[in-house]
Design a protein around this motif. Structure first.
Motif, PDB file in Angstrom:
ATOM      1  N   GLY A 105       0.821  -1.207   0.000  1.00  0.00           N
ATOM      2  CA  GLY A 105       0.000   0.000   0.000  1.00  0.00           C
ATOM      3  C   GLY A 105       0.850   1.249   0.000  1.00  0.00           C
ATOM      4  N   THR A 106       0.338   2.315   0.612  1.00  0.00           N
ATOM      5  CA  THR A 106       1.062   3.590   0.626  1.00  0.00           C
ATOM      6  C   THR A 106       2.246   3.584   1.583  1.00  0.00           C
ATOM      7  N   SER A 107       2.345   2.548   2.379  1.00  0.00           N
ATOM      8  CA  SER A 107       3.431   2.499   3.365  1.00  0.00           C
ATOM      9  C   SER A 107       4.782   2.153   2.764  1.00  0.00           C
ATOM     10  N   ASP A 108       4.835   1.536   1.603  1.00  0.00           N
ATOM     11  CA  ASP A 108       6.123   1.138   1.015  1.00  0.00           C
ATOM     12  C   ASP A 108       6.251   1.514  -0.458  1.00  0.00           C
ATOM     13  N   GLY A 109       5.661   2.645  -0.837  1.00  0.00           N
ATOM     14  CA  GLY A 109       5.785   3.109  -2.213  1.00  0.00           C
ATOM     15  C   GLY A 109       7.152   3.702  -2.502  1.00  0.00           C
ATOM     16  N   ASP A 110       7.558   3.700  -3.771  1.00  0.00           N
ATOM     17  CA  ASP A 110       8.848   4.262  -4.185  1.00  0.00           C
ATOM     18  C   ASP A 110       8.774   5.796  -4.247  1.00  0.00           C
ATOM     19  N   ASN A 111       9.811   6.439  -3.736  1.00  0.00           N
ATOM     20  CA  ASN A 111       9.956   7.897  -3.823  1.00  0.00           C
ATOM     21  C   ASN A 111       8.651   8.642  -3.498  1.00  0.00           C
ATOM     22  N   PRO A 112       8.117   8.481  -2.310  1.00  0.00           N
ATOM     23  CA  PRO A 112       6.818   9.074  -1.978  1.00  0.00           C
ATOM     24  C   PRO A 112       6.800  10.605  -1.999  1.00  0.00           C
ATOM     25  N   VAL A 113       7.916  11.247  -1.769  1.00  0.00           N
ATOM     26  CA  VAL A 113       7.909  12.717  -1.668  1.00  0.00           C
ATOM     27  C   VAL A 113       7.632  13.404  -3.009  1.00  0.00           C
ATOM     28  N   THR A 143       5.106  -1.656  -8.544  1.00  0.00           N
ATOM     29  CA  THR A 143       5.143  -0.345  -7.917  1.00  0.00           C
ATOM     30  C   THR A 143       4.188   0.566  -8.666  1.00  0.00           C
ATOM     31  N   GLY A 144       3.769   1.652  -8.012  1.00  0.00           N
ATOM     32  CA  GLY A 144       2.832   2.516  -8.714  1.00  0.00           C
ATOM     33  C   GLY A 144       2.471   3.789  -7.993  1.00  0.00           C
ATOM     34  N   ILE A 145       1.445   4.453  -8.513  1.00  0.00           N
ATOM     35  CA  ILE A 145       0.922   5.713  -7.975  1.00  0.00           C
ATOM     36  C   ILE A 145      -0.571   5.538  -7.714  1.00  0.00           C
ATOM     37  N   LEU A 146      -1.005   5.911  -6.506  1.00  0.00           N
ATOM     38  CA  LEU A 146      -2.419   5.845  -6.143  1.00  0.00           C
ATOM     39  C   LEU A 146      -3.023   7.248  -6.234  1.00  0.00           C
ATOM     40  N   LEU A 147      -4.084   7.386  -7.041  1.00  0.00           N
ATOM     41  CA  LEU A 147      -4.807   8.654  -7.187  1.00  0.00           C
ATOM     42  C   LEU A 147      -6.066   8.605  -6.344  1.00  0.00           C
ATOM     43  N   ASP A 148      -6.183   9.551  -5.409  1.00  0.00           N
ATOM     44  CA  ASP A 148      -7.383   9.672  -4.577  1.00  0.00           C
ATOM     45  C   ASP A 148      -8.275  10.734  -5.209  1.00  0.00           C
ATOM     46  N   MET A 149      -9.452  10.328  -5.685  1.00  0.00           N
ATOM     47  CA  MET A 149     -10.360  11.259  -6.372  1.00  0.00           C
ATOM     48  C   MET A 149     -11.164  12.109  -5.391  1.00  0.00           C
ATOM     49  N   GLY A 150     -11.075  11.810  -4.095  1.00  0.00           N
ATOM     50  CA  GLY A 150     -11.782  12.594  -3.084  1.00  0.00           C
ATOM     51  C   GLY A 150     -13.208  12.150  -2.858  1.00  0.00           C
ATOM     52  N   LYS A 151     -13.784  11.433  -3.819  1.00  0.00           N
ATOM     53  CA  LYS A 151     -15.138  10.904  -3.726  1.00  0.00           C
ATOM     54  C   LYS A 151     -15.300   9.816  -4.780  1.00  0.00           C
ATOM     55  N   THR A 152     -16.380   9.096  -4.710  1.00  0.00           N
ATOM     56  CA  THR A 152     -16.623   8.063  -5.727  1.00  0.00           C
ATOM     57  C   THR A 152     -16.939   8.711  -7.071  1.00  0.00           C
ATOM     58  N   VAL A 153     -16.240   8.288  -8.102  1.00  0.00           N
ATOM     59  CA  VAL A 153     -16.450   8.809  -9.458  1.00  0.00           C
ATOM     60  C   VAL A 153     -16.608   7.633 -10.410  1.00  0.00           C
ATOM     61  N   ALA A 178      -8.345   2.134  -0.311  1.00  0.00           N
ATOM     62  CA  ALA A 178      -6.939   2.151  -0.715  1.00  0.00           C
ATOM     63  C   ALA A 178      -6.203   0.940  -0.168  1.00  0.00           C
ATOM     64  N   ILE A 179      -6.774  -0.226  -0.406  1.00  0.00           N
ATOM     65  CA  ILE A 179      -6.197  -1.492   0.047  1.00  0.00           C
ATOM     66  C   ILE A 179      -5.941  -2.340  -1.195  1.00  0.00           C
ATOM     67  N   PRO A 180      -4.730  -2.884  -1.363  1.00  0.00           N
ATOM     68  CA  PRO A 180      -4.407  -3.632  -2.595  1.00  0.00           C
ATOM     69  C   PRO A 180      -5.436  -4.696  -2.943  1.00  0.00           C
ATOM     70  N   SER A 181      -5.938  -5.436  -1.977  1.00  0.00           N
ATOM     71  CA  SER A 181      -6.868  -6.528  -2.266  1.00  0.00           C
ATOM     72  C   SER A 181      -8.248  -6.030  -2.712  1.00  0.00           C
ATOM     73  N   GLU A 182      -8.552  -4.746  -2.492  1.00  0.00           N
ATOM     74  CA  GLU A 182      -9.869  -4.206  -2.848  1.00  0.00           C
ATOM     75  C   GLU A 182      -9.823  -3.307  -4.080  1.00  0.00           C
ATOM     76  N   LEU A 183      -8.697  -3.313  -4.731  1.00  0.00           N
ATOM     77  CA  LEU A 183      -8.562  -2.547  -5.971  1.00  0.00           C
ATOM     78  C   LEU A 183      -8.549  -3.539  -7.132  1.00  0.00           C
ATOM     79  N   SER A 184      -9.591  -3.519  -7.951  1.00  0.00           N
ATOM     80  CA  SER A 184      -9.758  -4.491  -9.040  1.00  0.00           C
ATOM     81  C   SER A 184      -9.198  -3.941 -10.349  1.00  0.00           C
ATOM     82  N   THR A 185      -8.621  -4.828 -11.161  1.00  0.00           N
ATOM     83  CA  THR A 185      -8.054  -4.427 -12.451  1.00  0.00           C
ATOM     84  C   THR A 185      -9.170  -4.105 -13.441  1.00  0.00           C
ATOM     85  N   ALA A 186      -9.154  -2.859 -13.964  1.00  0.00           N
ATOM     86  CA  ALA A 186     -10.162  -2.412 -14.932  1.00  0.00           C
ATOM     87  C   ALA A 186      -9.674  -2.554 -16.366  1.00  0.00           C
ATOM     88  N   THR A 187      -8.360  -2.338 -16.579  1.00  0.00           N
ATOM     89  CA  THR A 187      -7.772  -2.486 -17.911  1.00  0.00           C
ATOM     90  C   THR A 187      -6.261  -2.567 -17.753  1.00  0.00           C
TER      91      THR A 187
END
Length: 239
Positions: A105-113, A143-153, A178-187
Motif C-alpha cells: 500500500g502507501t506504506s512502502d511506495g517508491d519515492n513518496p515525496v 510499484t505505482g501511484i495511487l490517485l485519490d479522487m476525493g469521492k466516488t467517481v 486504498a487497500i491492494p486486495s480491494e482494488l480491481s483491475t479495470a484495464t
C-alpha cells in the motif's frame, strides 16, 4: 306483180331526247356507293374508339405508376436524431491527491515525496526506484501511484505521460478503498512508453485509481525504472 314491202318502223325523231338509262344499273350503282359510305363511316368510328382506348390505357398506366412509386423521404426524416445528453460527456476529473504505492500500500511506495508531481503539471516526473531487472530484481511484485479522487467517481479513461523508454507493463486498478486486495483491475497495457491511453471497455466506479506497474522499462544507466510525468483521469460528467 311485185309485192311491195310494208312501211318501216318509225325511228327516233331527230333532235328528240336520248333514251333514259336503265333503272336497274342505277340501283346497283347506288348500292355500291352506299356500301363505300358505310365502310368509310365505320373506319372513322373504329379509329376514334382506338384512340380513346389508347388514351385511357395510357392514363391508367400513368396512374398505376404514380401509385406504385413510394413518396421520397427527406434526409431530415430518415436520419435519426442525435441528441447528446450532457451527463454522457467525458471530462477531466479533478484528483484530490497522489501517493506512491507499493505491494503493501502507501506504506512502502517508491519515492513518496515526489508522487504529487503526476497531478501538479510541474514538467518533472515521479520516478520509481531503480532495479536490476524489469521484474524489480525479484524483490517485489510491482510499484505505482495511487490517485485519490476525493469521492466516488465513474472512470472511463486514464491518460498517462511516461518517459520515452518503451517496455512498461501497466494495470489500472479501481476501488472504494486504498487497500491492494480491494482494488480491481479495470484495464491494462503491455510494453508501452510515452503517452499511454488506458481505455475501459465500460465505465468503472470507485474513489481510488491505482496506476500499477508490473514491469519496468530500461533507463539510461543500464538499470530499470519508470518515469511518470502526468496522470489524467476522464469520467462521466455530472457524476
Amino acid at each position: 306483180m311485185s309485192i311491195g314491202q310494208g312501211p318501216a318502223a318509225p325511228g327516233p325523231e331527230p333532235g328528240g331526247p336520248p333514251d333514259k338509262p336503265n333503272k336497274k344499273w342505277m340501283i346497283v350503282l347506288g348500292g355500291i356507293v352506299g356500301v363505300f359510305v358505310v365502310l368509310a363511316a365505320y373506319d372513322l368510328i373504329s379509329s376514334g374508339s382506338a384512340l380513346t382506348s389508347v388514351a385511357s390505357k395510357s392514363s391508367a398506366a400513368s396512374s398505376a405508376a404514380t401509385r406504385a412509386t413510394p413518396p421520397a423521404t427527406s434526409s431530415a426524416t430518415a436520419s435519426p436524431s442525435a441528441t447528446a445528453s450532457p451527463s454522457a460527456s467525458l471530462e477531466s476529473l479533478s484528483v484530490a491527491s497522489a501517493a506512491a504505492f507499493g505491494p503493501e500500500g502507501t506504506s512502502d511506495g517508491d519515492n513518496p515525496v515526489s508522487a504529487w508531481r503526476v497531478i501538479g503539471a510541474t514538467g518533472q516526473p515521479w520516478h520509481s526506484s531503480w532495479y536490476t531487472t524489469p521484474e524489480f530484481g525479484n524483490l517485489q511484485s510491482g510499484t505505482g501511484i495511487l490517485l485519490d479522487m476525493g469521492k466516488t467517481v465513474t472512470v472511463s479513461r486514464v491518460r498517462l505521460v511516461l518517459g520515452d523508454s518503451v517496455g512498461a507493463d501497466i494495470q489500472l486498478r479501481i476501488g472504494g478503498n486504498a487497500i491492494p486486495s480491494e482494488l480491481s483491475t479495470a484495464t491494462s497495457a503491455t510494453d508501452v512508453g510515452g503517452t499511454v491511453k488506458l481505455q475501459m471497455s465500460s465505465p468503472v466506479s470507485g474513489r481510488y485509481v491505482l496506476v500499477w506497474f508490473t514491469k519496468l522499462p530500461p533507463d539510461s544507466q543500464g538499470t530499470y525504472q519508470i518515469d511518470v510525468y502526468s496522470a489524467t483521469v476522464y469520467g462521466i460528467k455530472g457524476t
